[in-house]
Design a protein around this motif. Structure first.
Motif, mmCIF file in Angstrom:
data_model
loop_
_atom_site.group_PDB
_atom_site.id
_atom_site.type_symbol
_atom_site.label_atom_id
_atom_site.label_comp_id
_atom_site.label_asym_id
_atom_site.label_seq_id
_atom_site.Cartn_x
_atom_site.Cartn_y
_atom_site.Cartn_z
ATOM 1 N N GLU A 419 123.087 26.457 144.696
ATOM 2 C CA GLU A 419 123.931 26.491 143.488
ATOM 3 C C GLU A 419 124.257 25.094 142.968
ATOM 4 O O GLU A 419 124.891 24.956 141.914
ATOM 5 C CB GLU A 419 125.258 27.218 143.790
ATOM 6 C CG GLU A 419 125.130 28.654 144.255
ATOM 7 C CD GLU A 419 124.474 29.550 143.206
ATOM 8 O OE1 GLU A 419 124.564 29.223 142.003
ATOM 9 O OE2 GLU A 419 123.842 30.554 143.601
ATOM 10 N N MET A 420 123.872 24.057 143.675
ATOM 11 C CA MET A 420 124.333 22.704 143.330
ATOM 12 C C MET A 420 123.786 22.245 141.979
ATOM 13 O O MET A 420 122.576 22.303 141.724
ATOM 14 C CB MET A 420 123.908 21.705 144.415
ATOM 15 C CG MET A 420 124.567 20.351 144.285
ATOM 16 S SD MET A 420 124.022 19.224 145.592
ATOM 17 C CE MET A 420 124.940 19.829 146.983
ATOM 18 N N PRO A 421 124.676 21.771 141.076
ATOM 19 C CA PRO A 421 124.206 21.316 139.765
ATOM 20 C C PRO A 421 123.316 20.076 139.890
ATOM 21 O O PRO A 421 123.475 19.287 140.834
ATOM 22 C CB PRO A 421 125.493 20.958 139.014
ATOM 23 C CG PRO A 421 126.628 21.330 139.886
ATOM 24 C CD PRO A 421 126.111 21.657 141.254
ATOM 25 N N LEU A 422 122.435 19.905 138.923
ATOM 26 C CA LEU A 422 121.472 18.794 138.945
ATOM 27 C C LEU A 422 122.163 17.446 139.146
ATOM 28 O O LEU A 422 121.724 16.623 139.938
ATOM 29 C CB LEU A 422 120.656 18.789 137.639
ATOM 30 C CG LEU A 422 119.680 17.626 137.492
ATOM 31 C CD1 LEU A 422 118.601 17.665 138.568
ATOM 32 C CD2 LEU A 422 119.028 17.623 136.105
ATOM 33 N N GLU A 423 123.286 17.240 138.408
ATOM 34 C CA GLU A 423 123.958 15.942 138.474
ATOM 35 C C GLU A 423 124.396 15.609 139.913
ATOM 36 O O GLU A 423 124.206 14.491 140.387
ATOM 37 C CB GLU A 423 125.180 15.985 137.570
ATOM 38 C CG GLU A 423 125.612 14.624 137.084
ATOM 39 C CD GLU A 423 126.804 14.773 136.147
ATOM 40 O OE1 GLU A 423 127.754 14.019 136.319
ATOM 41 O OE2 GLU A 423 126.785 15.690 135.294
ATOM 42 N N GLU A 424 124.963 16.577 140.603
ATOM 43 C CA GLU A 424 125.409 16.321 141.982
ATOM 44 C C GLU A 424 124.220 16.074 142.904
ATOM 45 O O GLU A 424 124.259 15.206 143.786
ATOM 46 C CB GLU A 424 126.250 17.495 142.503
ATOM 47 C CG GLU A 424 126.796 17.192 143.896
ATOM 48 C CD GLU A 424 127.651 18.312 144.496
ATOM 49 O OE1 GLU A 424 128.069 19.226 143.764
ATOM 50 O OE2 GLU A 424 127.879 18.250 145.729
#
Ligand code: F6P
Length: 455
Positions: A419-424
């Motif tokens: 689920e981790m967003p691209l930015e993170e």
């Protein structure tokens, strides 16, 4: 300039570059060795009557000298003391440790044979660098035969606290043997401190700062984390994505995420716990079903050791169980293979993976974690899930760190990674990448050799 003499149990085949499937130690060192180096060790062969004279080979200016083992030596030294006593003990698995006096005698005898075969090849001024737990008594054996030059030792696997080491009957002998080196290197400061503590408690020698003072000699202990040829591995990974192999892999994923694990099939790697963690991901987070497949590459290893045979049977059963429970006619959650995969292919698989799952129960360093980071595309990187009990966790604290004994923690980390967003993902990867590109194989080798030169 002093000649470097590397001694390790396994010696890579001459000219095997980073594309070969050699073990982590051999690959890390091979990216560094310079022409003129002598590399000495076991040929990997077991024969009826081993010759006393090493077999010589040349590759890119490096001389490789190898000797064979007899069947009895192989059983006592390699299967016995090295891999049934020391390996489980130094991975905190006392329940798996098997000790027999004749194995320890065989271990000392093979180290003596190594010293006999190596000594005539040594020259004045050589720097002898011995690797790993198979060869702890080698410095004492060389010194007993009159060698007075500098000898260093690096332990690639963990070192344990005194309360664990004391279970090994010849703990005192091993510590004295370590103190026959001039420099003793460890992967982390924790292992270094445990060694100093054991030396203080078991040998009666004095410890001054990070040196053990024996009868008239000083042994310097250092922490020198091993690294990889990060630039080389990143290049191979980027190139590999254009190959037919990786294209076929992508096609077979049909847009699903790939989670990947790759290591030797070894009980220190926490494979059953990881399989259980993956099963819990699919149970507790059913929305992830059909969205991810786990590719577990577990290259068969040490197949003559009973514990490894038992582990293989257990994994066959667990893999069948997971696929039986969760597979659908057009999705198989777990792909489990026990063949070796070439490093060029592995690099490409790491690059296209969304998750690198590296969850050993205990590990000296774990270079797969570093390779996974180096292989990523910084614009769209995958997420590293790393055991807090791998040496690499000290440097790679921006990975998702887990306790590998807790399958729920593995499941939760996998869900977070998916689920981790691209930015993170980009932020974490940038920090991890710096660490992997800073602490390289070349830095590791230079640091050790400099310490040995100064001895
Ligand atoms: O990580 C420890 C180590 O002994 C390495 O030195 C070696 O590359 C690897 O395990 C493979 O083990 P083995 O030599 O027993 O096949």
């Amino acid at each position: 300039m002093a000649r470097l003499v590397i001694v390790s149990n396994r010696v890579p085949p001459p000219r095997a570059g980073s594309g070969a499937s050699a073990g982590g130690l051999a690959v890390a060192l091979q990216s560094f060795v310079e022409p003129g180096t002598l590399w000495f060790g076991w040929s990997g062969r077991v024969v009826d009557k081993p010759s006393d004279t090493p077999r010589m080979a040349e590759g890119q200016g490096v001389s490789y000298a190898t000797i064979d083992l007899s069947g009895v030596d192989y059983d006592r030294f390699y299967v016995g003391f090295a891999n049934s006593s020391l390996w489980p003990l130094l991975h905190f698995r006392l329940g798996l440790m098997r000790y027999r006096r004749e194995d320890f005698e065989g271990y000392l005898a093979v180290n003596g044979d190594f010293a006999d075969a190596l000594l005539p090849m040594l020259r004045e001024g050589d720097l002898v660098w011995v690797h790993d737990y198979h060869l702890i008594p080698l410095a004492a054996a060389l010194r007993a035969r009159g060698f007075t030059g500098r000898i260093g030792f690096f332990l690639h696997i963990p070192f344990v606290p005194a309360s664990v080491l004391e279970a090994l009957p010849p703990a005192y002998e091993l510590l004295c043997a370590l103190c026959a080196f001039d420099v003793v290197g460890f992967q982390t400061r924790t292992h270094l401190q445990d060694f100093l503590d054991c030396a203080r408690r078991f040998t009666g020698f004095t410890v001054e700062g990070e040196e053990v003072v024996t009868n008239g000699r000083r042994v310097r202990a250092i922490a020198d984390p091993i690294g990889i040829d990060a630039t080389g591995f990143a290049r191979v990974a980027a190139r590999s994505t254009g190959t037919a192999y990786i294209r076929r892999m992508r096609e077979s994923l049909v847009g699903r995420n790939l989670a990947i694990s790759a290591e030797r099939l070894d009980y220190s790697k926490g494979l059953p716990n990881r399989f259980e963690g993956f099963a819990r991901l699919l149970t507790r987070f059913p929305q992830q079903q059909r969205r991810v497949s786990l590719l577990q590459i577990a290259a068969r290893s040490r197949e003559d050791v009973a514990e490894y045979q038992a582990l293989r049977r257990e994994l066959d059963r667990l893999a069948g169980d997971i696929n039986g429970r969760f597979s659908q006619f057009d999705w198989m959650p777990l792909h489990y293979m026990t063949q070796t995969v070439a490093r060029t292919k592995l690099a490409g698989l790491f690059r296209i993976a969304r998750i690198g799952l590296v969850t050993p129960l205990r590990d000296g360093m774990n270079l797969v974690a570093k390779e996974f980071i180096a292989a990523q595309d910084p614009a769209d990187p995958g997420v590293l899930i790393l055991s807090r009990f791998a040496g690499a966790a000290e440097e790679l604290s921006d990975a998702l760190l887990v306790n590998p004994y807790d399958p729920d923690a593995i499941a939760e980390a996998m869900n977070t990674a998916l689920e981790m967003p691209l930015e993170e993902r980009q932020e974490r990867h940038a920090v991890l990448r710096r660490a992997v590109f800073d602490v390289t194989a070349a830095r590791y080798c230079n640091m050790f050799v400099d310490a040995l030169k100064a001895a």
